[in-house]
Design an enzyme around this catalytic site. Structure first.
Site, PDB file in Angstrom:
ATOM      1  N   PHE A 157       8.471   4.399   2.476  1.00  0.00           N
ATOM      2  CA  PHE A 157       7.798   5.737   4.360  1.00  0.00           C
ATOM      3  C   PHE A 157       9.601   5.796   3.837  1.00  0.00           C
ATOM      4  O   PHE A 157      10.328   5.950   4.875  1.00  0.00           O
ATOM      5  CB  PHE A 157       8.450   4.081   4.687  1.00  0.00           C
ATOM      6  CG  PHE A 157       7.352   4.770   6.263  1.00  0.00           C
ATOM      7  CD1 PHE A 157       6.432   5.098   6.610  1.00  0.00           C
ATOM      8  CD2 PHE A 157       8.889   4.842   7.428  1.00  0.00           C
ATOM      9  CE1 PHE A 157       5.899   6.019   7.343  1.00  0.00           C
ATOM     10  CE2 PHE A 157       7.949   5.418   8.461  1.00  0.00           C
ATOM     11  CZ  PHE A 157       6.726   5.332   8.242  1.00  0.00           C
ATOM     12  N   GLY A 158       9.410   6.313   2.702  1.00  0.00           N
ATOM     13  CA  GLY A 158      11.143   7.926   2.711  1.00  0.00           C
ATOM     14  C   GLY A 158      10.133   8.616   3.744  1.00  0.00           C
ATOM     15  O   GLY A 158       9.810   8.783   4.776  1.00  0.00           O
ATOM     16  N   ARG A 159      11.686   9.936   3.177  1.00  0.00           N
ATOM     17  CA  ARG A 159      11.557  11.645   4.274  1.00  0.00           C
ATOM     18  C   ARG A 159      10.236  11.854   4.025  1.00  0.00           C
ATOM     19  O   ARG A 159       9.591  12.140   5.335  1.00  0.00           O
ATOM     20  CB  ARG A 159      12.377  12.396   2.972  1.00  0.00           C
ATOM     21  CG  ARG A 159      14.014  11.784   3.904  1.00  0.00           C
ATOM     22  CD  ARG A 159      14.824  12.859   3.018  1.00  0.00           C
ATOM     23  NE  ARG A 159      15.133  12.863   1.061  1.00  0.00           N
ATOM     24  CZ  ARG A 159      15.397  12.284   0.862  1.00  0.00           C
ATOM     25  NH1 ARG A 159      16.825  12.259   0.828  1.00  0.00           N
ATOM     26  NH2 ARG A 159      15.676  12.559  -0.712  1.00  0.00           N
ATOM     27  N   ILE A 160      10.095  11.979   3.253  1.00  0.00           N
ATOM     28  CA  ILE A 160       8.500  12.904   3.032  1.00  0.00           C
ATOM     29  C   ILE A 160       7.299  11.733   3.715  1.00  0.00           C
ATOM     30  O   ILE A 160       5.875  11.983   4.144  1.00  0.00           O
ATOM     31  CB  ILE A 160       8.317  13.351   2.043  1.00  0.00           C
ATOM     32  CG1 ILE A 160       8.811  13.981   1.348  1.00  0.00           C
ATOM     33  CG2 ILE A 160       6.695  13.511   1.622  1.00  0.00           C
ATOM     34  CD1 ILE A 160       8.714  14.391  -0.123  1.00  0.00           C
ATOM     35  N   ARG A 241       4.200  10.522  -7.901  1.00  0.00           N
ATOM     36  CA  ARG A 241       4.023  10.715  -9.061  1.00  0.00           C
ATOM     37  C   ARG A 241       3.004  10.029  -9.687  1.00  0.00           C
ATOM     38  O   ARG A 241       2.691   9.353  -9.139  1.00  0.00           O
ATOM     39  CB  ARG A 241       5.200  10.164 -10.079  1.00  0.00           C
ATOM     40  CG  ARG A 241       6.468  10.569  -9.647  1.00  0.00           C
ATOM     41  CD  ARG A 241       6.791  11.890 -10.448  1.00  0.00           C
ATOM     42  NE  ARG A 241       7.887  13.133 -10.270  1.00  0.00           N
ATOM     43  CZ  ARG A 241       8.316  13.877  -9.467  1.00  0.00           C
ATOM     44  NH1 ARG A 241       6.878  14.501  -8.130  1.00  0.00           N
ATOM     45  NH2 ARG A 241       9.451  14.545  -9.097  1.00  0.00           N
ATOM     46  N   GLU A 270       0.296  14.203 -16.241  1.00  0.00           N
ATOM     47  CA  GLU A 270       0.691  15.495 -16.388  1.00  0.00           C
ATOM     48  C   GLU A 270       0.775  16.354 -17.335  1.00  0.00           C
ATOM     49  O   GLU A 270       1.120  15.916 -18.169  1.00  0.00           O
ATOM     50  CB  GLU A 270       1.378  16.051 -15.510  1.00  0.00           C
ATOM     51  CG  GLU A 270       0.834  16.641 -14.557  1.00  0.00           C
ATOM     52  CD  GLU A 270       1.608  16.934 -12.679  1.00  0.00           C
ATOM     53  OE1 GLU A 270       1.638  14.949 -12.103  1.00  0.00           O
ATOM     54  OE2 GLU A 270       2.624  17.548 -12.726  1.00  0.00           O
ATOM     55  N   HIS A 288      -0.551  19.867  -9.339  1.00  0.00           N
ATOM     56  CA  HIS A 288       1.037  19.737  -8.500  1.00  0.00           C
ATOM     57  C   HIS A 288       1.562  20.788  -7.779  1.00  0.00           C
ATOM     58  O   HIS A 288       2.748  21.616  -8.339  1.00  0.00           O
ATOM     59  CB  HIS A 288       1.916  19.133  -9.977  1.00  0.00           C
ATOM     60  CG  HIS A 288       3.011  18.009  -9.532  1.00  0.00           C
ATOM     61  ND1 HIS A 288       3.738  17.012 -10.654  1.00  0.00           N
ATOM     62  CD2 HIS A 288       4.276  18.188  -8.570  1.00  0.00           C
ATOM     63  CE1 HIS A 288       4.406  17.194 -10.133  1.00  0.00           C
ATOM     64  NE2 HIS A 288       4.859  17.201  -8.680  1.00  0.00           N
ATOM     65  N   GLY A 290       2.577  20.276  -4.196  1.00  0.00           N
ATOM     66  CA  GLY A 290       3.039  19.725  -3.094  1.00  0.00           C
ATOM     67  C   GLY A 290       4.675  20.430  -2.399  1.00  0.00           C
ATOM     68  O   GLY A 290       4.104  21.081  -1.031  1.00  0.00           O
TER      69      GLY A 290
HETATM   70  C1  DGY Z   1       9.093  17.656  -6.363  1.00  0.00           C
HETATM   71  O1  DGY Z   1      10.195  17.791  -5.995  1.00  0.00           O
HETATM   72  O2  DGY Z   1       9.790  15.438  -6.928  1.00  0.00           O
HETATM   73  C2  DGY Z   1       8.243  17.680  -6.589  1.00  0.00           C
HETATM   74  O3  DGY Z   1       7.022  16.967  -7.368  1.00  0.00           O
HETATM   75  C3  DGY Z   1       8.009  18.857  -7.379  1.00  0.00           C
HETATM   76  O4  DGY Z   1       8.236  19.849  -6.623  1.00  0.00           O
END
Ligand code: DGY
Length: 328
Positions: A157-160, A241, A270, A288, A290
């Site tokens: 539960f960090g920033r993202i 990840r 990956e 990937h 994101g």
């Molecule tokens: C990150 O920044 O770690 C993402 O996986 C790619 O933008």
């Protein structure tokens, strides 16, 4: 920066930050569609003052030795830095930086897009129509899972993770989270999130979104046992990840309907993707992506360049990972 520093960028990044970098440094952009093979990488980094790396390059003692003692900074063009041995950078006196914050909201958007797509069978529906199979609207056709007013469990539960929680609140969802760190009261109030042990979160959640760093402790955090503990209607989303999820166990769980669906942006090996996943309808996969928007990639490039400039000037880079290498 009296003399022009020699900077390598290991893959082409956005034009605007590249142009800013070129104003003050001699810049080599390595062109290779599929990344740099390790041997070539070790050759091209020699003698550079700064290197902007991607998450696809391993930065370790061998890398630092090949770069040479003049190297001042490795600026990762990613928030994740599991590709960097930060302790080895510190030991070599090299600053290491990443690009946090600027991609938080964009990555949360991606997580939510995958969550919705997996819950409502968007990929499957799209493939179905493109197959030109004859069809007519039907009351039992391609039924998915409701998103609104369900429970989302956020792991890490960090920033993202918190940005995903804010989106979930907009959908009337109940938010629970598992994290080693207890939330400050203001964040708890804003997100309405309640803390749970991971085992409780697995059992309680209708949706699970993963936002942990990859560490030895989180590798395969989601394994066969975790999938068995989840609801059979649950949807798993991973934008963190790949190795946090045991991909073969996930394929098995999806094949056996132990969980309803998964939305994946990242993969264990990956760029390879477990072949069984690609044969399943109840998985949404994207490569990937994101943080892959024009604005965010510009912002990531700008931050990486700011980090390089600061390090070359001997000032503290804005998003330094190893303060010990800067004198604390
Ligand atoms: C990150 O920044 O770690 C993402 O996986 C790619 O933008």
């Amino acid at each position: 920066m009296s003399e022009r520093a020699d900077v390598l960028v290991t893959r082409p990044i956005m034009e605007a930050p590249t142009a800013v970098l070129r104003e003050r440094c001699d810049v080599t952009i390595h062109q290779n569609e599929f990344g740099i093979p390790r041997e070539e990488l070790l050759e091209v980094i020699g003698g550079r003052d700064a290197i902007i790396t991607m998450l696809t390059e391993r930065v370790d003692a061998e890398f630092l030795e090949a770069a040479g003692p003049q190297l001042k900074v490795v600026a990762n063009h990613a928030v994740g830095f599991d590709n960097i041995d930060v302790a080895a950078c510190s030991a070599a006196g090299v600053l290491a930086t990443n690009t946090p914050d600027v991609l938080t909201e964009t990555t949360a958007d991606t997580a939510f897009a995958l969550l919705m797509a997996a819950a409502r069978r968007v990929g499957e529906g799209e493939r179905f129509l493109r197959s030109k199979t004859p069809w007519i609207w039907g009351p039992l056709m391609m039924l998915g899972q409701d998103v609104h007013h369900k429970t989302i469990g956020i792991v890490g539960f960090g920033r993202i993770g918190q940005a995903v929680a804010r989106r979930a609140r907009g959908f009337g969802m109940r938010v629970i989270y598992a994290d080693a760190v207890q939330l400050p009261p203001e964040v708890a109030a804003e997100t309405g999130a309640e803390r749970r042990e991971l085992a409780e979160l697995l059992a309680e959640s209708d949706f699970i979104s993963i936002h942990t760093n990859l560490t030895p402790e989180t590798r395969h955090l989601f394994d066969a046992e975790a999938f068995r503990a989840m609801k059979s209607t649950a949807v798993l989303v991973n934008t963190s990840r790949g190795p946090v999820v045991d991909e073969s166990a996930l394929a098995e769980a999806l094949e056996n309907d132990e969980i309803f669906a998964a939305g994946l942006d990242v993969f264990e090996r990956e760029p390879d993707v477990e072949a069984r996943l690609l044969n399943l309808e109840n998985v949404v996969v994207i490569p990937h992506l994101g943080s892959a928007t024009v604005d965010t990639r510009n912002a990531m490039g700008e931050l990486a360049v700011d980090n390089v400039f600061a390090a070359l000037l001997g000032t503290r880079p804005p998003t330094l990972l190893n303060p010990d290498a800067f004198g604390g």
